[in-house]
Design a protein around this motif. Structure first.
Motif, mmCIF file in Angstrom:
data_model
loop_
_atom_site.group_PDB
_atom_site.id
_atom_site.type_symbol
_atom_site.label_atom_id
_atom_site.label_comp_id
_atom_site.label_asym_id
_atom_site.label_seq_id
_atom_site.Cartn_x
_atom_site.Cartn_y
_atom_site.Cartn_z
ATOM 1 N N HIS A 17 0.813 -1.220 0.000
ATOM 2 C CA HIS A 17 0.000 0.000 0.000
ATOM 3 C C HIS A 17 0.847 1.272 0.000
ATOM 4 N N ARG A 20 0.322 4.841 -1.872
ATOM 5 C CA ARG A 20 -1.034 4.874 -2.415
ATOM 6 C C ARG A 20 -1.919 5.681 -1.478
ATOM 7 N N TYR A 22 -5.927 6.092 -0.365
ATOM 8 C CA TYR A 22 -7.243 5.456 -0.394
ATOM 9 C C TYR A 22 -8.263 6.415 0.198
ATOM 10 N N VAL A 36 -15.227 1.905 0.695
ATOM 11 C CA VAL A 36 -13.916 2.360 0.263
ATOM 12 C C VAL A 36 -14.005 2.469 -1.252
ATOM 13 N N SER A 38 -11.914 3.605 -3.380
ATOM 14 C CA SER A 38 -10.669 3.137 -3.988
ATOM 15 C C SER A 38 -10.647 1.626 -3.786
ATOM 16 N N LEU A 40 -9.575 -1.889 -2.783
ATOM 17 C CA LEU A 40 -8.661 -2.292 -1.723
ATOM 18 C C LEU A 40 -8.907 -3.759 -1.404
ATOM 19 N N GLN A 90 -2.874 -6.238 -4.683
ATOM 20 C CA GLN A 90 -3.860 -5.173 -4.744
ATOM 21 C C GLN A 90 -4.276 -4.894 -6.186
#
Length: 97
Positions: A17, A20, A22, A36, A38, A40, A90
């Motif tokens: 992660h 990144r 989120y 979320v 974004s 994930l 991811q």
């Protein structure tokens, strides 16, 4: 009464992660969970809807009036950094629901 809100999580270092960003949005009534937007890959986030399972996140499972958005964001970030989840593959960067 805050029923809709947005938050941001910067991915923890030394994990998949890292670097990144989120976004978390819309947690009606706070204890009902959230989404979320974004993409994930975490066990507590639905792969199809991006909804956070409140039973699997301590900040939501034990929600109280004194709780805050910060508690939720910190708990999700801790899950990202946990040894079990830190290397989960991811979705591509920029993937959204």
């Amino acid at each position: 009464m805050m029923s809709n809100w947005n938050g941001t999580i910067i991915g923890p270092g030394h994990t998949v992660h890292e670097n990144r960003i989120y976004r978390l949005r819309e947690v009606p009534g706070c204890c009902a969970g959230g989404a979320v937007p974004s993409r994930l890959n975490l066990p507590l986030v639905s792969a199809t809807t991006g909804t956070v399972d409140p039973a699997r996140l301590p900040a939501l499972a034990s929600w109280a009036r004194a709780s805050s958005l910060e508690h939720v964001l910190v708990d999700i970030r801790k899950e990202m950094a946990s040894p079990v989840n830190r290397k989960l593959p991811q979705p591509p960067e920029g993937s959204m629901f």
